[in-house]
Design a protein around this motif. Structure first.
Motif, PDB file in Angstrom:
ATOM      1  N   VAL A   1     -36.283  16.830 -39.129  1.00  0.00           N
ATOM      2  CA  VAL A   1     -34.998  16.383 -38.605  1.00  0.00           C
ATOM      3  C   VAL A   1     -35.199  15.450 -37.423  1.00  0.00           C
ATOM      4  CG1 VAL A   1     -32.852  17.149 -37.529  1.00  0.00           C
ATOM      5  CG2 VAL A   1     -33.825  18.461 -39.405  1.00  0.00           C
ATOM      6  N   VAL A   2     -36.180  15.741 -36.583  1.00  0.00           N
ATOM      7  CA  VAL A   2     -36.425  14.899 -35.418  1.00  0.00           C
ATOM      8  C   VAL A   2     -36.843  13.501 -35.841  1.00  0.00           C
ATOM      9  CG1 VAL A   2     -37.856  14.616 -33.364  1.00  0.00           C
ATOM     10  CG2 VAL A   2     -37.021  16.879 -33.990  1.00  0.00           C
ATOM     11  N   GLU A   3     -37.745  13.418 -36.816  1.00  0.00           N
ATOM     12  CA  GLU A   3     -38.190  12.108 -37.284  1.00  0.00           C
ATOM     13  C   GLU A   3     -37.057  11.336 -37.937  1.00  0.00           C
ATOM     14  OE1 GLU A   3     -41.416  12.948 -39.841  1.00  0.00           O
ATOM     15  OE2 GLU A   3     -42.842  13.373 -38.218  1.00  0.00           O
ATOM     16  N   ALA A   4     -36.200  12.050 -38.672  1.00  0.00           N
ATOM     17  CA  ALA A   4     -35.059  11.385 -39.299  1.00  0.00           C
ATOM     18  C   ALA A   4     -34.088  10.864 -38.252  1.00  0.00           C
ATOM     19  CB  ALA A   4     -34.352  12.351 -40.248  1.00  0.00           C
ATOM     20  N   GLY A   5     -33.864  11.671 -37.211  1.00  0.00           N
ATOM     21  CA  GLY A   5     -32.981  11.226 -36.138  1.00  0.00           C
ATOM     22  C   GLY A   5     -33.529  10.018 -35.405  1.00  0.00           C
ATOM     23  N   MET A   6     -34.827  10.022 -35.143  1.00  0.00           N
ATOM     24  CA  MET A   6     -35.433   8.878 -34.468  1.00  0.00           C
ATOM     25  C   MET A   6     -35.335   7.624 -35.304  1.00  0.00           C
ATOM     26  SD  MET A   6     -38.804  10.673 -32.787  1.00  0.00           S
ATOM     27  CE  MET A   6     -39.409   9.075 -32.222  1.00  0.00           C
ATOM     28  N   ALA A   7     -35.541   7.762 -36.608  1.00  0.00           N
ATOM     29  CA  ALA A   7     -35.432   6.599 -37.486  1.00  0.00           C
ATOM     30  C   ALA A   7     -34.012   6.054 -37.503  1.00  0.00           C
ATOM     31  CB  ALA A   7     -35.879   6.977 -38.899  1.00  0.00           C
ATOM     32  N   LEU A   8     -33.026   6.963 -37.520  1.00  0.00           N
ATOM     33  CA  LEU A   8     -31.629   6.520 -37.503  1.00  0.00           C
ATOM     34  C   LEU A   8     -31.295   5.812 -36.197  1.00  0.00           C
ATOM     35  CD1 LEU A   8     -28.803   6.450 -38.727  1.00  0.00           C
ATOM     36  CD2 LEU A   8     -28.419   8.743 -37.781  1.00  0.00           C
ATOM     37  N   CYS A   9     -31.771   6.369 -35.059  1.00  0.00           N
ATOM     38  CA  CYS A   9     -31.502   5.730 -33.779  1.00  0.00           C
ATOM     39  C   CYS A   9     -32.113   4.338 -33.706  1.00  0.00           C
ATOM     40  CB  CYS A   9     -32.048   6.601 -32.647  1.00  0.00           C
ATOM     41  SG  CYS A   9     -31.034   8.049 -32.277  1.00  0.00           S
ATOM     42  N   GLU A  10     -33.329   4.194 -34.179  1.00  0.00           N
ATOM     43  CA  GLU A  10     -33.973   2.882 -34.158  1.00  0.00           C
ATOM     44  C   GLU A  10     -33.210   1.877 -35.014  1.00  0.00           C
ATOM     45  OE1 GLU A  10     -37.953   3.475 -35.391  1.00  0.00           O
ATOM     46  OE2 GLU A  10     -38.565   4.546 -33.561  1.00  0.00           O
ATOM     47  N   HIS A  11     -32.704   2.332 -36.157  1.00  0.00           N
ATOM     48  CA  HIS A  11     -31.937   1.436 -37.026  1.00  0.00           C
ATOM     49  C   HIS A  11     -30.619   1.025 -36.369  1.00  0.00           C
ATOM     50  CE1 HIS A  11     -30.260  -0.276 -40.700  1.00  0.00           C
ATOM     51  NE2 HIS A  11     -29.167   0.457 -40.479  1.00  0.00           N
ATOM     52  N   VAL A  12     -29.924   1.999 -35.784  1.00  0.00           N
ATOM     53  CA  VAL A  12     -28.639   1.698 -35.142  1.00  0.00           C
ATOM     54  C   VAL A  12     -28.837   0.764 -33.953  1.00  0.00           C
ATOM     55  CG1 VAL A  12     -26.733   2.709 -33.838  1.00  0.00           C
ATOM     56  CG2 VAL A  12     -27.539   3.822 -35.923  1.00  0.00           C
ATOM     57  N   GLN A  13     -29.890   0.990 -33.178  1.00  0.00           N
ATOM     58  CA  GLN A  13     -30.144   0.130 -32.021  1.00  0.00           C
ATOM     59  C   GLN A  13     -30.530  -1.289 -32.439  1.00  0.00           C
ATOM     60  OE1 GLN A  13     -33.096   2.168 -29.648  1.00  0.00           O
ATOM     61  NE2 GLN A  13     -31.883   4.064 -29.579  1.00  0.00           N
ATOM     62  N   ARG A  14     -31.403  -1.377 -33.421  1.00  0.00           N
ATOM     63  CA  ARG A  14     -31.894  -2.699 -33.821  1.00  0.00           C
ATOM     64  C   ARG A  14     -30.828  -3.495 -34.569  1.00  0.00           C
ATOM     65  NH1 ARG A  14     -35.721  -0.908 -36.223  1.00  0.00           N
ATOM     66  NH2 ARG A  14     -34.983  -0.968 -38.383  1.00  0.00           N
ATOM     67  N   GLN A  15     -30.189  -2.867 -35.556  1.00  0.00           N
ATOM     68  CA  GLN A  15     -29.235  -3.598 -36.380  1.00  0.00           C
ATOM     69  C   GLN A  15     -27.820  -3.599 -35.792  1.00  0.00           C
ATOM     70  OE1 GLN A  15     -30.198  -5.369 -38.879  1.00  0.00           O
ATOM     71  NE2 GLN A  15     -32.303  -4.575 -38.988  1.00  0.00           N
ATOM     72  N   GLY A  16     -27.443  -2.491 -35.148  1.00  0.00           N
ATOM     73  CA  GLY A  16     -26.082  -2.403 -34.639  1.00  0.00           C
ATOM     74  C   GLY A  16     -25.917  -2.967 -33.242  1.00  0.00           C
ATOM     75  N   LEU A  17     -26.702  -2.450 -32.282  1.00  0.00           N
ATOM     76  CA  LEU A  17     -26.531  -2.872 -30.902  1.00  0.00           C
ATOM     77  C   LEU A  17     -27.071  -4.273 -30.658  1.00  0.00           C
ATOM     78  CD1 LEU A  17     -25.643  -2.112 -28.022  1.00  0.00           C
ATOM     79  CD2 LEU A  17     -27.928  -1.153 -27.662  1.00  0.00           C
ATOM     80  N   GLN A  18     -28.262  -4.552 -31.172  1.00  0.00           N
ATOM     81  CA  GLN A  18     -28.880  -5.851 -30.934  1.00  0.00           C
ATOM     82  C   GLN A  18     -28.469  -6.900 -31.965  1.00  0.00           C
ATOM     83  OE1 GLN A  18     -33.093  -5.110 -30.759  1.00  0.00           O
ATOM     84  NE2 GLN A  18     -32.882  -3.519 -29.193  1.00  0.00           N
ATOM     85  N   GLY A  19     -28.390  -6.515 -33.263  1.00  0.00           N
ATOM     86  CA  GLY A  19     -28.034  -7.480 -34.312  1.00  0.00           C
ATOM     87  C   GLY A  19     -26.550  -7.598 -34.578  1.00  0.00           C
ATOM     88  N   HIS A  20     -25.729  -6.704 -34.024  1.00  0.00           N
ATOM     89  CA  HIS A  20     -24.267  -6.721 -34.200  1.00  0.00           C
ATOM     90  C   HIS A  20     -23.870  -6.628 -35.677  1.00  0.00           C
ATOM     91  CE1 HIS A  20     -24.574  -7.928 -30.071  1.00  0.00           C
ATOM     92  NE2 HIS A  20     -25.003  -9.152 -30.370  1.00  0.00           N
TER      93      HIS A  20
END
Length: 655
Positions: A18-37
């Motif tokens: 679960v921890v690894e899945a959460g980290m992967a989701l956070c990285e995706h949201v940060q990279r594509q959502g916060l930075q890539g809009h």
């Protein structure tokens, strides 16, 4: 599944924690959502910037959840403009708060922590606020104290401001008399006066408190003095007045000038005004240095006392000050029991009385203190004569009871705590050396889990049975900063009674006074560890001070069976005054000394206080129960890179 962690199984049979899945989701949201809009569905406009964000992410904040789903005009709109009226919220602080909702761990420092806290409070993000408060509390230093303290005092951030205020109060009480002396003028007058009369303030003696109070208040006033506050006899004031008259004369002459000469005259006046403004700062710099000399009359050769100078500086602009900054607030500190003159030397009390007279303040506090000292001596000596014979006759019986009590198990703690006689019998006679025993007979309260390593492990392992038995009756609590001035307390006659450290005492001396009616005695101790380590085989001892016919000091003893462990007990030590000691004071030769006491110690958890009532037995010029009211600390409870400072408040009581 290792370590009991849950797993998510994919279609191919592979497992990901679960921890690894959460980290992967956070990285995706940060990279594509916060930075890539990517797939941004809302634009936030604030402080001149646009942020392309996502409603589902913003809904983590209760502020945004209400704004975007409630009956507001922003509901359903793709662009919203955010108006923030808190001056502490900066663009960087807002960006930290927005990024935190996308899973970005905030990188806090001394410059952005307050802005991030303000933004988190505005957006109702409690988790971010907790992180900011933890950083601020850990970052409290001499150079960061003032902005953090002002943040907690001037702005309302609920429990987060309370946590910062309590941490600042702990830091202030411990370092105000040494490291923070030059910063005291930046405090509000209410906080400064509350600090100077508080028992939580660490000072070595009442004389040091009196000197600190005078200097701190004088510096506070000089930091706020205005040029108009100078006396007419001051050379700077005369020069300033002459310059103002010259400027007014030049202005009147302008009315007599006509035509082209008038324009030139205006230009010359502007140039003169500009030059005058440049010289204004230089005059202001010398103002504080000259105001002390200027406040003296020309025919006075003896320097004024600090209190008189303080009174002069206050009276010049008394009409412009608010009620909370009036001289009455300052005078109450010296005349209303904030300074206990009874525990100063006789010559020091006389000097203080003269200073009060020069400042046109009542001298009742100084006069009463001298009578308090005389009556306390008479009371102690009279008490000795009437009780010593009885104590000596019952001494042998008590010795046998004490030895039996040490071998018994602690099955009836509550009964022993409530019975004073049982507490006397519980006293340890096992050692007359510097390895001291401890006892306490005050009312038992709930155990302090965060302050005792014995409570943390639940068994008291590492402590001897007798020490752990006594630790269970200790009453420790965290000291919080009180925004309300509770001095004097409700229901207490201000003219007849005072309260210090929770001890109410009689302001006006009376021959019928009991020991508990006399002012409590306050003193401090400082322990500096060699190479930042505690010496396990030696006790830490403070200097001795005289009070009530006995000598008092604070001692820290290692109470572990294994001396290599750093579990110590800090408490008050009382011993009789030896006849050979060169002192003009009286000697209390009673067999028992009963007293109430409080100890204040700064720990990693905040300012801690232990309180209780104890009996110290005196035999053959040595005290068998040397420590009475004590606080248990481990090495991890002590703040690193700081001396350990302990404040004590002691009050004698009758049997």
């Amino acid at each position: 599944m290792k370590g009991g962690s849950e797993v998510i199984r994919g279609g191919g049979g592979s497992s990901v924690s679960v921890v690894e899945a959460g980290m992967a989701l956070c990285e995706h949201v940060q990279r594509q959502g916060l930075q890539g809009h990517l797939f941004s569905d809302i634009t936030l406009i604030c402080m001149g910037k646009e942020y392309h964000l996502h409603r589902i992410i913003l809904s983590q904040s209760s502020y945004f959840y209400s704004l975007l789903s409630g009956p507001w005009k922003e509901n359903g709109k793709p662009r919203i403009e955010l108006q923030i009226d808190d001056p502490n919220v900066s663009a960087e602080g807002l960006e930290i708060a927005l990024a935190y909702m996308y899973g970005v761990n905030p990188k806090l420092n001394g410059e952005n922590a307050m802005a991030a806290l303000a933004a988190g409070c505005f957006l109702c993000m409690e988790n971010l606020c907790d992180k900011c408060v933890q950083f601020i509390v850990a970052d409290l230093r001499v150079d960061t104290f003032v902005p953090y303290q002002q943040l907690s005092e001037r702005h309302c951030y609920g429990r987060f401001a309370d946590s910062i205020r309590n941490a600042c109060w702990t830091f202030l009480c411990t370092h105000a008399s040494r490291e923070l002396v030059h910063l005291l003028p930046k405090l509000s007058l209410q906080v400064l006066c509350r600090l100077l009369k508080s028992d939580e303030l660490w000072v070595l003696s009442e004389t040091e408190r009196y000197k600190l109070a005078k200097q701190a208040l004088l510096d506070w006033k000089l930091a706020r003095v205005k040029p108009t506050s100078l006396t007419p006899d001051c050379p700077v004031a005369k020069k300033t007045k002459a310059k103002a008259q010259s400027n007014r004369k030049s202005a009147r002459n302008l009315t007599n000038i006509s035509g082209s000469n008038k324009k030139a005259a205006h230009k010359a006046t502007r140039l003169n005004s500009k030059a005058e403004r440049k010289r204004k700062d230089a005059v202001a710099l010398s103002l504080v240095e000259t105001v002390k000399d200027c406040s003296l009359p020309s025919n006075e050769t003896v320097p004024e006392s600090d209190l008189r100078r303080l009174q002069r500086l206050w009276e010049v602009d008394e009409a412009e000050l608010s009620k909370d900054e009036s001289f009455k607030v300052v005078a109450e500190l010296f005349t209303g029991g904030g300074i206990i003159f009874a525990h100063m030397e006789a010559d020091e009390v006389l000097l203080a009385k003269n200073e009060l007279q020069e400042a046109f303040l009542p001298t009742d506090a100084a006069n009463d203190s001298m009578w308090h000292s005389v009556l306390l001596q008479c009371r102690v000596l009279k008490f000795r004569e009437t009780h010593n014979q009885l104590d000596e006759s019952s001494e042998d019986d008590e010795d046998e009871d004490e030895m039996d009590d040490e071998e018994e198990e602690d099955d009836d703690d509550d009964d022993e705590v409530d019975d004073d006689d049982d507490d006397d019998e519980e006293a340890s006679d096992r050692d007359t050396s510097d390895s001291d025993g401890w006892s306490s007979d005050h009312s038992s309260q709930e155990d302090d889990d965060s302050n005792s390593s014995a409570n943390r492990d639940g068994t008291g392992a590492g402590l001897n049975a007798q020490a752990f038995k006594r630790l269970k009756t200790q009453s420790t609590s965290l000291v919080s900063f009180s925004s309300a001035d509770t001095y004097p307390p409700d229901g207490v006659n201000e003219k007849c009674w005072r309260t210090t450290g929770g001890f109410t005492w009689m302001a006006k001396p009376n021959v019928e006074m009991q020991l508990a009616d006399f002012p409590p005695f306050r003193f401090g101790a400082e322990f500096v560890f060699k190479d930042k380590c505690w010496t396990p085989c030696l006790d830490l001892k403070s200097r001795e001070v005289f009070y009530g016919g006995s000598m008092w000091k604070i001692i820290a003893s290692n109470i572990n069976q294994d001396k290599s462990q750093d579990d110590w007990l800090f408490g008050v030590h009382c011993r009789p005054l030896d006849t050979w000691e060169p002192t003009p004071t009286y000697q209390d030769s009673r067999q028992k000394v009963r007293f109430m006491a409080k100890l204040y110690i700064k720990t990693c958890h905040g300012l801690r206080c232990v309180t209780g009532t104890a009996v110290c037995k005196m035999r053959h010029q040595a005290s068998h129960v040397r420590h009475a009211v004590g606080m248990h600390l481990s090495r991890t409870d002590v703040v690193d890179d700081e001396p350990l400072r302990v404040s004590a408040v002691v009050q004698l009581i009758d049997d």
